[in-house]
Design an enzyme around this catalytic site. Structure first.
Site, short mmCIF file in Angstrom:
data_model
loop_
_atom_site.label_atom_id
_atom_site.label_comp_id
_atom_site.label_asym_id
_atom_site.label_seq_id
_atom_site.Cartn_x
_atom_site.Cartn_y
_atom_site.Cartn_z
N LYS A 33 0.86 -1.24 0.08
CA LYS A 33 0.00 -0.05 0.10
C LYS A 33 1.05 1.34 0.11
O LYS A 33 1.72 1.49 0.93
CB LYS A 33 -0.98 -0.03 1.25
CG LYS A 33 -1.78 1.17 1.19
CD LYS A 33 -2.99 1.23 2.36
CE LYS A 33 -2.44 1.56 3.78
NZ LYS A 33 -2.41 3.06 3.65
N LEU A 61 -5.00 6.96 -1.47
CA LEU A 61 -4.73 8.48 -1.38
C LEU A 61 -6.40 8.76 -0.88
O LEU A 61 -6.27 10.16 -0.74
CB LEU A 61 -4.57 9.10 -2.84
CG LEU A 61 -3.31 8.70 -3.31
CD1 LEU A 61 -2.82 9.43 -4.55
CD2 LEU A 61 -1.93 8.91 -2.32
N LYS A 62 -7.08 8.02 -0.80
CA LYS A 62 -8.64 8.58 -0.09
C LYS A 62 -8.96 9.97 -0.64
O LYS A 62 -9.24 11.00 -0.05
CB LYS A 62 -8.48 8.54 1.35
CG LYS A 62 -8.15 7.28 2.17
CD LYS A 62 -8.15 7.64 3.68
CE LYS A 62 -7.56 6.28 4.12
NZ LYS A 62 -5.93 6.07 4.18
N ASP A 65 -13.75 14.85 -3.02
CA ASP A 65 -13.76 16.16 -3.59
C ASP A 65 -15.04 16.21 -4.44
O ASP A 65 -15.92 15.05 -4.41
CB ASP A 65 -12.54 16.24 -4.57
CG ASP A 65 -12.02 17.76 -4.65
OD1 ASP A 65 -13.07 18.55 -5.00
OD2 ASP A 65 -11.05 18.00 -4.74
N PRO A 67 -17.56 15.60 -7.85
CA PRO A 67 -17.52 14.61 -8.78
C PRO A 67 -16.59 14.92 -9.71
O PRO A 67 -15.85 13.93 -10.18
CB PRO A 67 -19.13 14.52 -9.28
CG PRO A 67 -19.73 15.16 -7.98
CD PRO A 67 -18.92 15.92 -7.34
N ASN A 68 -16.41 15.98 -10.46
CA ASN A 68 -15.82 16.27 -11.58
C ASN A 68 -14.23 16.10 -11.37
O ASN A 68 -13.39 15.51 -12.21
CB ASN A 68 -15.95 17.67 -12.28
CG ASN A 68 -15.29 18.06 -13.27
OD1 ASN A 68 -15.66 17.19 -14.33
ND2 ASN A 68 -14.40 18.99 -13.26
N THR A 117 -10.85 3.86 10.73
CA THR A 117 -10.86 2.83 11.75
C THR A 117 -10.24 3.76 12.97
O THR A 117 -10.11 3.15 14.23
CB THR A 117 -9.96 1.89 11.46
OG1 THR A 117 -8.86 2.13 10.67
CG2 THR A 117 -10.67 0.74 10.75
N ARG A 178 -4.28 -5.87 14.68
CA ARG A 178 -3.30 -5.72 15.70
C ARG A 178 -3.13 -7.22 16.01
O ARG A 178 -4.16 -7.53 16.70
CB ARG A 178 -3.61 -4.82 16.85
CG ARG A 178 -3.53 -3.30 16.64
CD ARG A 178 -2.44 -2.80 16.29
NE ARG A 178 -2.09 -1.32 15.82
CZ ARG A 178 -2.06 -1.03 14.58
NH1 ARG A 178 -2.15 -1.70 13.44
NH2 ARG A 178 -1.97 0.31 14.41
N ARG A 208 2.26 -0.71 11.07
CA ARG A 208 3.15 -0.49 12.27
C ARG A 208 3.43 -1.90 12.98
O ARG A 208 4.88 -2.11 13.33
CB ARG A 208 2.64 0.38 13.26
CG ARG A 208 2.62 1.78 12.87
CD ARG A 208 2.11 2.97 13.50
NE ARG A 208 0.69 2.86 13.21
CZ ARG A 208 -0.21 3.77 13.73
NH1 ARG A 208 0.07 4.66 14.50
NH2 ARG A 208 -1.52 3.36 13.50
#
Ligand code: C5P
Length: 228
Positions: A33, A61-62, A65, A67-68, A117, A178, A208
């Protein structure tokens, strides 16, 4: 029996460190990732470098914004030949539909992030959201499916609920993993690799617990055993 795969979150700040992890763990781990930190540090070339080894890239990169902008950014991202990428479901149904439409005919799977999360139910209460955390995640997952997303990112407890309502080929990716004994960090909704598998996750994302381990290879192998 559903297969659960491990994705390593390359949360590091240089190409050298990222490639050290890829070279250490590929092909035990086949998907890596690239998130905000590494992408911001290295730019899109890091995706090419990882793919050259034979490994796949999950570009996290989530996007969130209008739609366009989401559709145009998706079209640019598809040039990198990533396996999966993320957008926020809270960008709304119009944006999600545009992203799904932009992905038609490509190999990339668009995943909708439901509720991070690291977010607790108290925060939803502060925002005066009436639904419980589980109801909210399920609502967003159903919306993502309806808009043509390939899957969602959610915590393990939420994955269990989503699996009950949405079809088997809807991809579920679970961070907040975890192994027993590792520290929670900033994650609120955590679960073990075994619980993620039992909960119906297709992929678990681990950062981590591996990156900060004294014996990262041993931790990776142990996680792989837990989900095999
Ligand atoms: O170090 P840790 O295992 O907590 O890393 C989890 C990774 O998953 C991070 O790279 C984080 O950005 C990502 N992630 C998350 N929660 C989401 C979506 C992605 O923790 N909802």
């Amino acid at each position: 029996m559903r297969k659960t795969e491990l994705i390593l979150a390359l949360d590091v700040n240089s190409r050298q460190q990222a490639m050290r992890w890829v070279n250490l763990l590929y092909p035990k781990v086949t998907i890596f990732k690239v998130g905000l930190q590494l992408y911001t540090a290295c730019g899109p070339k890091i995706i090419q470098d990882i793919r050259k080894t034979g490994a796949e890239v999950f570009l996290d990169l989530k996007f969130n914004d209008i739609p366009n902008t989401m559709a145009n950014a998706t079209r640019e991202l598809l040039k990198y030949q990533v396996a999966m990428f993320t957008v926020h479901t809270l960008s709304g149904p119009d944006a999600l539909k545009e992203v799904a439409q932009a992905c038609r005919g490509s190999r990339a799977k668009a995943l909708g992030v439901t509720v991070l999360t690291s977010i607790s139910s108290n925060f939803l209460k502060d925002l005066k959201i009436q639904r419980s955390l589980s109801q909210e995640v399920l609502y967003l997952a159903k919306m993502a499916k309806k808009c043509g997303m390939s899957g969602v990112v959610c915590s393990v407890p939420q994955a269990k609920i989503i699996r009950k309502y949405l079809c088997r080929n809807f991809i579920i990716v679970c961070p907040g993993i975890r192994p027993a004994g590792s520290s929670r960090g900033d994650q609120q909704q955590i679960a073990t690799p075994q619980a993620a598998k039992d909960g119906g996750a297709d992929y678990i994302v681990v950062g981590r617990p591996i990156l900060e381990a004294r014996r990262p290879l041993a931790v990776t192998e142990s996680i792989l055993r837990d989900i095999s």
